[in-house]
Design an enzyme around this catalytic site. Structure first.
Site, PDB file in Angstrom:
ATOM      1  N   SER A 129       0.481  -1.430   0.101  1.00 16.63           N
ATOM      2  CA  SER A 129       0.391   0.243   0.074  1.00 16.63           C
ATOM      3  C   SER A 129       0.837   1.107   0.040  1.00 16.63           C
ATOM      4  CB  SER A 129      -0.978   0.052   1.336  1.00 16.63           C
ATOM      5  OG  SER A 129       0.110   0.098   2.170  1.00 16.63           O
ATOM      6  N   CYS A 130       0.182   2.135   0.051  1.00 16.49           N
ATOM      7  CA  CYS A 130       1.157   3.715   0.041  1.00 16.49           C
ATOM      8  C   CYS A 130       1.612   3.929   0.992  1.00 16.49           C
ATOM      9  CB  CYS A 130      -0.054   4.988  -0.431  1.00 16.49           C
ATOM     10  SG  CYS A 130       0.712   6.275  -0.101  1.00 16.49           S
ATOM     11  N   PRO A 131       2.847   4.482   0.744  1.00 16.53           N
ATOM     12  CA  PRO A 131       3.323   4.580  -0.068  1.00 16.53           C
ATOM     13  C   PRO A 131       4.428   4.267  -0.872  1.00 16.53           C
ATOM     14  CG  PRO A 131       5.107   5.508   1.684  1.00 16.53           C
ATOM     15  CD  PRO A 131       3.290   4.301   2.029  1.00 16.53           C
ATOM     16  N   MET A 132       4.290   2.677  -0.862  1.00 14.05           N
ATOM     17  CA  MET A 132       5.304   1.084  -0.934  1.00 14.05           C
ATOM     18  C   MET A 132       5.646   1.711  -2.526  1.00 14.05           C
ATOM     19  SD  MET A 132       7.098   1.323   1.689  1.00 14.05           S
ATOM     20  CE  MET A 132       8.125   0.745   0.639  1.00 14.05           C
TER      21      MET A 132
END
Lengths: 131, 75
Positions: free
Chosen positions: B13-16
């Site tokens: 999930s964000c920010p990955m």
């Protein structure tokens, strides 16, 4: 001139940590220069022990399951990643004195400084965010 | 499309997805094409904005069985 993002982190819950580190790492991913000034409760987010187990805001504990399901990285990972990506971290000297904290109490790769050190960066920033 | 490298960010999930895309792109040369797989719905707008902001070109993107695929050409 490169984009510059100046962030003040002054709250210490897990929600606050995600707000700060997600914005910071996303900005660093786009090669923005990022400096975060951690002050008061915000110091929890970079404290070696505290940042591994940050509290959920009162009444929001039930979101713990949602964090697991969404597979979000831990704050420990995000903080380390931010440092690796060149995000500059300033821990507030005054708050550290008040709370009797030393530089060694915080994660590696941080600077300790006062308001002016942050302001010197923020004066040329095109984004200043407060959490 | 002829990708130079494929990056799998499925399940992240964000920010990955953005962070990993940035790291992968740093290892490529100008003109190379990075293919990214993601399941994060936010990645659709995020990767478009990231490409624009970082001087790369989002050539195409599509969804296949719940997986978003992106092709970004390094600027």
């Amino acid at each position: 001139m490169a984009n510059r993002t100046a962030i003040i982190a002054s709250n210490g819950s897990m929600f606050d940590a995600y707000k700060v580190f997600n914005i910071a790492t996303a900005a660093a991913s786009a090669d923005y220069e990022v400096t975060i000034f951690f002050t008061f409760e915000g110091l929890n987010l970079i404290h070696k022990e505290a940042h591994k187990n940050l509290p959920m805001p009162a009444g929001k504990e039930h979101f713990a399951e949602g964090f697991q399901k969404a597979n979000v990285p831990s704050i420990e990972e995000l903080a380390q990643m931010a440092v690796e990506m060149g995000v500059k971290i300033i821990a507030c000297q005054m708050t550290m004195d008040v709370m009797n904290l030393k530089k060694e109490d915080f994660i590696d790769g941080i600077d300790v400084g006062g308001a002016m050190m942050f302001l010197d960066f923020a004066k040329d920033a095109n984004m200043t965010l407060t959490f | 499309m002829n990708s130079t490298q494929v990056l799998d960010t499925k399940g992240l999930s964000c920010p990955m997805p953005i962070v990993k895309t940035k790291k992968a792109m740093d290892t490529l040369n100008s003109g190379d094409i990075l293919e990214i797989l993601a399941t994060d719905k936010g990645a659709v707008n995020d990767l478009a904005a990231w490409s624009k902001s970082s001087g790369h070109e989002l050539l195409d993107h599509k969804e296949e069985d719940g997986v978003f695929k992106f092709w970004i050409k390094k600027g």
